[in-house]
Design a protein around this motif. Sequence first.
Motif, PDB file in Angstrom:
ATOM      1  N   MET A 165       0.868  -1.170   0.000  1.00  0.00           N
ATOM      2  CA  MET A 165       0.000   0.000   0.000  1.00  0.00           C
ATOM      3  C   MET A 165       0.901   1.215   0.000  1.00  0.00           C
ATOM      4  O   MET A 165       2.037   1.174   0.511  1.00  0.00           O
ATOM      5  CB  MET A 165      -0.917   0.020   1.225  1.00  0.00           C
ATOM      6  CG  MET A 165      -1.741  -1.244   1.392  1.00  0.00           C
ATOM      7  SD  MET A 165      -2.829  -1.174   2.815  1.00  0.00           S
ATOM      8  CE  MET A 165      -4.202  -0.234   2.133  1.00  0.00           C
ATOM      9  N   GLY A 166       0.402   2.302  -0.557  1.00  0.00           N
ATOM     10  CA  GLY A 166       1.259   3.484  -0.616  1.00  0.00           C
ATOM     11  C   GLY A 166       0.482   4.762  -0.805  1.00  0.00           C
ATOM     12  O   GLY A 166      -0.725   4.752  -1.058  1.00  0.00           O
ATOM     13  N   TRP A 167       1.205   5.846  -0.651  1.00  0.00           N
ATOM     14  CA  TRP A 167       0.674   7.181  -0.891  1.00  0.00           C
ATOM     15  C   TRP A 167       1.539   7.869  -1.943  1.00  0.00           C
ATOM     16  O   TRP A 167       2.774   7.830  -1.870  1.00  0.00           O
ATOM     17  CB  TRP A 167       0.682   8.011   0.391  1.00  0.00           C
ATOM     18  CG  TRP A 167      -0.313   7.558   1.403  1.00  0.00           C
ATOM     19  CD1 TRP A 167      -0.105   6.692   2.438  1.00  0.00           C
ATOM     20  CD2 TRP A 167      -1.688   7.952   1.470  1.00  0.00           C
ATOM     21  NE1 TRP A 167      -1.267   6.518   3.140  1.00  0.00           N
ATOM     22  CE2 TRP A 167      -2.256   7.289   2.574  1.00  0.00           C
ATOM     23  CE3 TRP A 167      -2.485   8.808   0.718  1.00  0.00           C
ATOM     24  CZ2 TRP A 167      -3.591   7.444   2.945  1.00  0.00           C
ATOM     25  CZ3 TRP A 167      -3.811   8.956   1.080  1.00  0.00           C
ATOM     26  CH2 TRP A 167      -4.348   8.293   2.176  1.00  0.00           C
ATOM     27  N   TYR A 168       0.860   8.488  -2.889  1.00  0.00           N
ATOM     28  CA  TYR A 168       1.509   9.291  -3.915  1.00  0.00           C
ATOM     29  C   TYR A 168       0.955  10.703  -3.811  1.00  0.00           C
ATOM     30  O   TYR A 168      -0.089  10.929  -3.202  1.00  0.00           O
ATOM     31  CB  TYR A 168       1.208   8.726  -5.308  1.00  0.00           C
ATOM     32  CG  TYR A 168       1.888   7.415  -5.620  1.00  0.00           C
ATOM     33  CD1 TYR A 168       1.487   6.232  -5.009  1.00  0.00           C
ATOM     34  CD2 TYR A 168       2.933   7.347  -6.532  1.00  0.00           C
ATOM     35  CE1 TYR A 168       2.111   5.028  -5.290  1.00  0.00           C
ATOM     36  CE2 TYR A 168       3.564   6.138  -6.831  1.00  0.00           C
ATOM     37  CZ  TYR A 168       3.139   4.990  -6.205  1.00  0.00           C
ATOM     38  OH  TYR A 168       3.762   3.792  -6.499  1.00  0.00           O
ATOM     39  N   ARG A 169       1.643  11.638  -4.432  1.00  0.00           N
ATOM     40  CA  ARG A 169       1.116  12.994  -4.486  1.00  0.00           C
ATOM     41  C   ARG A 169       1.441  13.637  -5.815  1.00  0.00           C
ATOM     42  O   ARG A 169       2.418  13.270  -6.469  1.00  0.00           O
ATOM     43  CB  ARG A 169       1.650  13.842  -3.328  1.00  0.00           C
ATOM     44  CG  ARG A 169       3.138  14.156  -3.389  1.00  0.00           C
ATOM     45  CD  ARG A 169       3.565  14.885  -2.119  1.00  0.00           C
ATOM     46  NE  ARG A 169       4.996  15.212  -2.126  1.00  0.00           N
ATOM     47  CZ  ARG A 169       5.640  15.732  -1.088  1.00  0.00           C
ATOM     48  NH1 ARG A 169       5.005  15.977   0.041  1.00  0.00           N
ATOM     49  NH2 ARG A 169       6.928  16.002  -1.202  1.00  0.00           N
ATOM     50  N   GLN A 170       0.610  14.595  -6.175  1.00  0.00           N
ATOM     51  CA  GLN A 170       0.823  15.326  -7.417  1.00  0.00           C
ATOM     52  C   GLN A 170       0.521  16.792  -7.177  1.00  0.00           C
ATOM     53  O   GLN A 170      -0.617  17.157  -6.855  1.00  0.00           O
ATOM     54  CB  GLN A 170      -0.066  14.784  -8.540  1.00  0.00           C
ATOM     55  CG  GLN A 170       0.229  15.375  -9.894  1.00  0.00           C
ATOM     56  CD  GLN A 170      -0.417  14.605 -11.027  1.00  0.00           C
ATOM     57  OE1 GLN A 170      -1.351  13.845 -10.824  1.00  0.00           O
ATOM     58  NE2 GLN A 170       0.111  14.790 -12.235  1.00  0.00           N
ATOM     59  N   ALA A 171       1.549  17.602  -7.327  1.00  0.00           N
ATOM     60  CA  ALA A 171       1.400  19.050  -7.199  1.00  0.00           C
ATOM     61  C   ALA A 171       1.095  19.632  -8.581  1.00  0.00           C
ATOM     62  O   ALA A 171       1.409  19.023  -9.603  1.00  0.00           O
ATOM     63  CB  ALA A 171       2.678  19.647  -6.635  1.00  0.00           C
TER      64      ALA A 171
ATOM     65  N   GLU B 199       4.270  11.562  -7.769  1.00  0.00           N
ATOM     66  CA  GLU B 199       5.461  10.960  -7.163  1.00  0.00           C
ATOM     67  C   GLU B 199       5.097  10.119  -5.957  1.00  0.00           C
ATOM     68  O   GLU B 199       4.109  10.395  -5.269  1.00  0.00           O
ATOM     69  CB  GLU B 199       6.450  12.051  -6.738  1.00  0.00           C
ATOM     70  CG  GLU B 199       5.941  12.977  -5.646  1.00  0.00           C
ATOM     71  CD  GLU B 199       6.995  13.962  -5.140  1.00  0.00           C
ATOM     72  OE1 GLU B 199       8.155  13.875  -5.571  1.00  0.00           O
ATOM     73  OE2 GLU B 199       6.646  14.799  -4.294  1.00  0.00           O
ATOM     74  N   LEU B 200       5.908   9.109  -5.706  1.00  0.00           N
ATOM     75  CA  LEU B 200       5.727   8.273  -4.530  1.00  0.00           C
ATOM     76  C   LEU B 200       6.134   9.050  -3.292  1.00  0.00           C
ATOM     77  O   LEU B 200       7.212   9.633  -3.237  1.00  0.00           O
ATOM     78  CB  LEU B 200       6.559   7.001  -4.642  1.00  0.00           C
ATOM     79  CG  LEU B 200       6.541   6.078  -3.417  1.00  0.00           C
ATOM     80  CD1 LEU B 200       5.162   5.469  -3.221  1.00  0.00           C
ATOM     81  CD2 LEU B 200       7.602   4.993  -3.564  1.00  0.00           C
ATOM     82  N   VAL B 201       5.271   9.028  -2.298  1.00  0.00           N
ATOM     83  CA  VAL B 201       5.578   9.654  -1.008  1.00  0.00           C
ATOM     84  C   VAL B 201       6.066   8.601  -0.016  1.00  0.00           C
ATOM     85  O   VAL B 201       7.104   8.754   0.614  1.00  0.00           O
ATOM     86  CB  VAL B 201       4.342  10.360  -0.440  1.00  0.00           C
ATOM     87  CG1 VAL B 201       4.636  10.928   0.941  1.00  0.00           C
ATOM     88  CG2 VAL B 201       3.868  11.450  -1.392  1.00  0.00           C
ATOM     89  N   ALA B 202       5.289   7.526   0.124  1.00  0.00           N
ATOM     90  CA  ALA B 202       5.641   6.474   1.077  1.00  0.00           C
ATOM     91  C   ALA B 202       4.919   5.195   0.691  1.00  0.00           C
ATOM     92  O   ALA B 202       3.833   5.246   0.105  1.00  0.00           O
ATOM     93  CB  ALA B 202       5.258   6.870   2.499  1.00  0.00           C
ATOM     94  N   ALA B 203       5.526   4.064   1.030  1.00  0.00           N
ATOM     95  CA  ALA B 203       4.918   2.773   0.741  1.00  0.00           C
ATOM     96  C   ALA B 203       5.195   1.823   1.884  1.00  0.00           C
ATOM     97  O   ALA B 203       6.181   1.984   2.625  1.00  0.00           O
ATOM     98  CB  ALA B 203       5.468   2.196  -0.563  1.00  0.00           C
ATOM     99  N   ILE B 204       4.309   0.832   2.035  1.00  0.00           N
ATOM    100  CA  ILE B 204       4.473  -0.163   3.090  1.00  0.00           C
ATOM    101  C   ILE B 204       4.062  -1.518   2.537  1.00  0.00           C
ATOM    102  O   ILE B 204       3.028  -1.650   1.876  1.00  0.00           O
ATOM    103  CB  ILE B 204       3.655   0.222   4.344  1.00  0.00           C
ATOM    104  CG1 ILE B 204       3.905  -0.775   5.474  1.00  0.00           C
ATOM    105  CG2 ILE B 204       2.162   0.359   4.026  1.00  0.00           C
ATOM    106  CD1 ILE B 204       3.367  -0.278   6.829  1.00  0.00           C
ATOM    107  N   THR B 205       4.889  -2.526   2.781  1.00  0.00           N
ATOM    108  CA  THR B 205       4.590  -3.869   2.300  1.00  0.00           C
ATOM    109  C   THR B 205       3.651  -4.587   3.265  1.00  0.00           C
ATOM    110  O   THR B 205       3.382  -4.105   4.381  1.00  0.00           O
ATOM    111  CB  THR B 205       5.874  -4.690   2.153  1.00  0.00           C
ATOM    112  OG1 THR B 205       6.409  -4.943   3.470  1.00  0.00           O
ATOM    113  CG2 THR B 205       6.910  -3.961   1.314  1.00  0.00           C
ATOM    114  N   SER B 206       3.199  -5.755   2.871  1.00  0.00           N
ATOM    115  CA  SER B 206       2.338  -6.543   3.750  1.00  0.00           C
ATOM    116  C   SER B 206       3.089  -6.984   5.000  1.00  0.00           C
ATOM    117  O   SER B 206       2.469  -7.235   6.034  1.00  0.00           O
ATOM    118  CB  SER B 206       1.802  -7.766   3.002  1.00  0.00           C
ATOM    119  OG  SER B 206       2.871  -8.545   2.501  1.00  0.00           O
TER     120      SER B 206
END
Length: 120
Positions: free
Chosen positions: A34-40, A46-53
């Motif tokens: 799962m992850g968070w991306y952002r777009q300005a 761009e990828l901000v942060a991700a976490i695996t299972s």
Amino acid sequence: QVQLVESGGGLGQPGGSLRLSCAASGSVFSINAMGWYRQAPGKERELVAAITSGGSTNYADSVKGRFTISRDDAKNTVYLQMNSLKPEDTAVYYCNANIRNRFFYTYDYWGQGTQVTVSS
């Protein structure tokens, strides 16, 4: 059908904090990364942060030490705790999840996006 619903965006002050949540619902069998991306405005997503299972995390250099990603698998939810906010964190934030549905097909899903604005 699988849906990702984000919440928690809004206006934050420089140096302040916001917490984003993203809940998966529908035909979810299991969730991998799962992850968070952002777009300005005017920039690429761009990828901000991700976490695996398994709980391993990865962060963009620009947010290391300020943002924390976590997940609650019982709630099919991923969180992004954002501290020490900066104006350059202003963007639309999107949740992403790699999900195996109840038919055992695995897809990448995206949330609808939530606006984060950092301003005094």
